[in-house]
Design a protein around this motif. Structure first.
Motif, short mmCIF file in Angstrom:
data_model
loop_
_atom_site.label_atom_id
_atom_site.label_comp_id
_atom_site.label_asym_id
_atom_site.label_seq_id
_atom_site.Cartn_x
_atom_site.Cartn_y
_atom_site.Cartn_z
N ARG A 142 0.81 -1.18 -0.13
CA ARG A 142 0.02 0.05 -0.08
C ARG A 142 0.75 1.20 -0.03
O ARG A 142 0.56 2.39 -0.68
CB ARG A 142 -0.83 0.17 1.31
CG ARG A 142 -1.67 1.27 1.40
CD ARG A 142 -2.65 1.35 2.71
NE ARG A 142 -3.45 0.43 2.75
CZ ARG A 142 -3.66 -0.43 4.09
NH1 ARG A 142 -2.98 -0.39 5.10
NH2 ARG A 142 -4.72 -1.19 4.25
N ALA A 143 2.04 1.20 0.78
CA ALA A 143 2.61 2.59 0.93
C ALA A 143 3.56 2.75 -0.36
O ALA A 143 3.57 4.07 -0.70
CB ALA A 143 3.85 2.36 2.11
N GLU A 144 3.88 1.87 -1.01
CA GLU A 144 4.59 1.89 -2.37
C GLU A 144 3.48 2.49 -3.53
O GLU A 144 4.05 3.42 -4.22
CB GLU A 144 5.15 0.66 -2.67
CG GLU A 144 6.57 0.02 -2.00
CD GLU A 144 7.00 -1.21 -2.24
OE1 GLU A 144 8.04 -1.43 -2.32
OE2 GLU A 144 6.12 -2.09 -2.40
N MET A 145 2.48 1.85 -3.50
CA MET A 145 1.60 2.47 -4.34
C MET A 145 0.87 3.80 -4.11
O MET A 145 0.79 4.53 -5.17
CB MET A 145 0.37 1.57 -4.44
CG MET A 145 -0.88 1.99 -5.48
SD MET A 145 -0.01 1.84 -7.16
CE MET A 145 -0.08 0.08 -7.35
N ILE A 146 0.72 4.31 -2.81
CA ILE A 146 0.43 5.48 -2.63
C ILE A 146 1.63 6.41 -2.71
O ILE A 146 1.15 7.50 -3.63
CB ILE A 146 0.08 5.59 -1.02
CG1 ILE A 146 -1.03 4.69 -0.67
CG2 ILE A 146 -0.12 7.24 -0.75
CD1 ILE A 146 -2.46 5.05 -1.22
N SER A 147 2.86 6.24 -2.55
CA SER A 147 3.76 7.06 -3.01
C SER A 147 3.97 7.34 -4.43
O SER A 147 4.13 8.49 -5.06
CB SER A 147 5.10 6.47 -2.28
OG SER A 147 6.28 7.22 -2.62
N ALA A 148 3.96 6.18 -5.56
CA ALA A 148 3.67 6.34 -6.69
C ALA A 148 2.78 7.08 -7.20
O ALA A 148 2.81 8.06 -8.16
CB ALA A 148 4.07 4.96 -7.32
N ALA A 149 1.62 6.49 -6.81
CA ALA A 149 0.36 7.43 -7.16
C ALA A 149 0.48 9.06 -7.08
O ALA A 149 0.11 9.87 -7.82
CB ALA A 149 -0.78 6.92 -6.49
N ARG A 150 1.09 9.39 -5.75
CA ARG A 150 1.20 10.82 -5.23
C ARG A 150 1.97 11.64 -6.29
O ARG A 150 1.75 12.58 -6.73
CB ARG A 150 1.82 10.88 -4.01
CG ARG A 150 1.78 12.38 -3.42
CD ARG A 150 2.80 12.26 -2.06
NE ARG A 150 2.12 11.50 -1.07
CZ ARG A 150 1.19 12.00 -0.27
NH1 ARG A 150 0.61 13.02 -0.54
NH2 ARG A 150 0.76 11.26 0.60
N ARG A 151 3.10 10.63 -6.57
CA ARG A 151 4.08 11.34 -7.63
C ARG A 151 3.42 11.66 -9.03
O ARG A 151 3.82 12.83 -9.58
CB ARG A 151 5.42 10.67 -7.99
CG ARG A 151 6.21 10.86 -6.53
CD ARG A 151 7.82 10.05 -6.85
NE ARG A 151 7.39 8.59 -7.27
CZ ARG A 151 7.57 7.68 -6.32
NH1 ARG A 151 7.72 8.09 -5.11
NH2 ARG A 151 7.42 6.36 -6.54
N ILE A 152 2.60 10.77 -9.46
CA ILE A 152 1.65 11.06 -10.79
C ILE A 152 0.69 12.31 -10.58
O ILE A 152 0.73 13.08 -11.34
CB ILE A 152 1.12 9.84 -11.00
CG1 ILE A 152 2.20 8.75 -11.55
CG2 ILE A 152 0.12 10.00 -12.01
CD1 ILE A 152 1.63 7.48 -11.49
N ILE A 153 0.09 12.17 -9.45
CA ILE A 153 -0.88 13.48 -9.08
C ILE A 153 -0.39 14.66 -9.01
O ILE A 153 -0.96 15.56 -9.58
CB ILE A 153 -1.61 12.82 -7.81
CG1 ILE A 153 -2.40 11.63 -8.20
CG2 ILE A 153 -2.73 14.04 -7.32
CD1 ILE A 153 -2.99 11.00 -6.66
N GLU A 154 0.90 14.81 -8.39
CA GLU A 154 1.59 16.02 -8.29
C GLU A 154 2.21 16.57 -9.39
O GLU A 154 2.46 17.65 -9.87
CB GLU A 154 2.41 15.80 -7.33
CG GLU A 154 1.92 15.67 -5.76
CD GLU A 154 3.02 15.28 -4.73
OE1 GLU A 154 4.23 14.89 -5.07
OE2 GLU A 154 2.66 15.50 -3.66
#
Length: 290
Positions: free
Chosen positions: A80-92
């Motif tokens: 979960r933490a890895e996916m949230i981190s990757a998604a955050r970079r895309i969103i930002e």
């Protein structure tokens, strides 16, 4: 909000603190989702920028591409933490609504799904995909189990100030026929009805691309239908004609990027030249320049 350069590309990506999904992002995604929506899938910040510069109105993530980029296999192997981190970079990285593939919610229980949704909403997601699969060797969640998980996702979004979060409920019936009923059409229709009642906004049916079956299903289903196309698959125009509401590429672009690397590297390592993508550098530089 501050801007920081990504050292690997030189691009300027917008950064922001944890916050609930902005009303504007969710509203924009829902407005787009009222019409046929075509989504290319990103796996990192640079791919998201490239897709945005190609004219996208919204972006989806690919959980397979994100996992592969981290050296992990697809199918619930990323944390979960890895996916949230990757998604955050895309969103930002982009000023577009982003819908995030959260696989099965990173846990079997409704509480697991709720925790994932709260975190992805705080990262800025405008929507999510939530699937009913567990792992390759296990049966899908029953319709009732998945309905409970969908309700938990909706309640979690409400708790953190994102009542408009768009929930795309994914069913893997057509990916898992051998372990399900003989009639996948009836199974998917049953799940569509159950997931709609639980609060899903649309239904994602990967593995179903037969246009005649899609015409029957889109006419009968209580939810708008999302399918995943790719090489040699039906065109966007054909899918829209069949009644499909939302069309994505899944990991196809990510795989194309690997193929491009392979072809260019093979030329360089065998012929000693680099002409396979002569125009790639200036195009990429133009895309990534802010």
């Amino acid at each position: 909000m501050t801007d920081n350069a990504d050292p690997s590309t030189g691009a300027q990506f917008a950064r922001h603190d944890d916050r609930p999904v902005s009303a504007s992002a969710a509203t924009r995604l829902r407005a787009l989702d009222r019409n046929p929506l075509v989504l290319a899938n990103a796996w990192d910040a640079a791919s998201a920028v490239a897709i945005a510069r190609a004219g996208a109105t919204a972006i989806a993530t690919t959980s397979a591409g994100i996992a592969w980029s981290l050296g992990l296999p697809d199918g619930h192997h990323i944390s979960r933490a890895e996916m949230i981190s990757a998604a955050r970079r895309i969103i930002e990285a982009v000023d577009l609504p982003v819908t995030v593939d959260i696989e099965n919610g990173y846990g079997p229980d409704a509480d697991d799904v709720a925790e994932t949704v709260e975190q992805i909403v705080r990262a800025g997601a405008a929507g999510i995909n939530l699937e009913d699969s567990r792992s390759a060797d296990q049966p899908l969640h029953t319709p009732a189990e998945q309905a409970t998980r969908i309700r938990a996702a909706r309640a979690a979004a409400d708790r953190v100030g994102a009542p408009d979060l768009l929930i795309n409920a994914r069913t893997d019936v057509y990916f898992n026929r051998e372990r399900l009923k003989a009639d996948p059409f009836a199974e998917v229709l049953e799940r569509a009805e159950t997931y709609a009642a639980a609060g899903a906004d649309c239904l994602f049916v990967p593995g179903l691309l037969d246009l005649s079956t899609l015409e029957q299903f889109t006419a009968a289903a209580p939810l708008p239908i999302n399918v995943m196309t790719g090489p040699a698959g039906p065109s966007v125009a054909q899918l829209i004609e069949a009644g499909v509401h939302r069309i994505s590429l899944g990991p196809a672009l990510h795989l194309a990027a690997y193929a491009a690397v392979h072809h260019a590297a093979t030329e360089f390592l065998t012929a000693g030249t680099y002409n396979t993508f002569t125009d790639a550098t200036p195009i990429a530089a133009a895309i990534m320049r802010s």
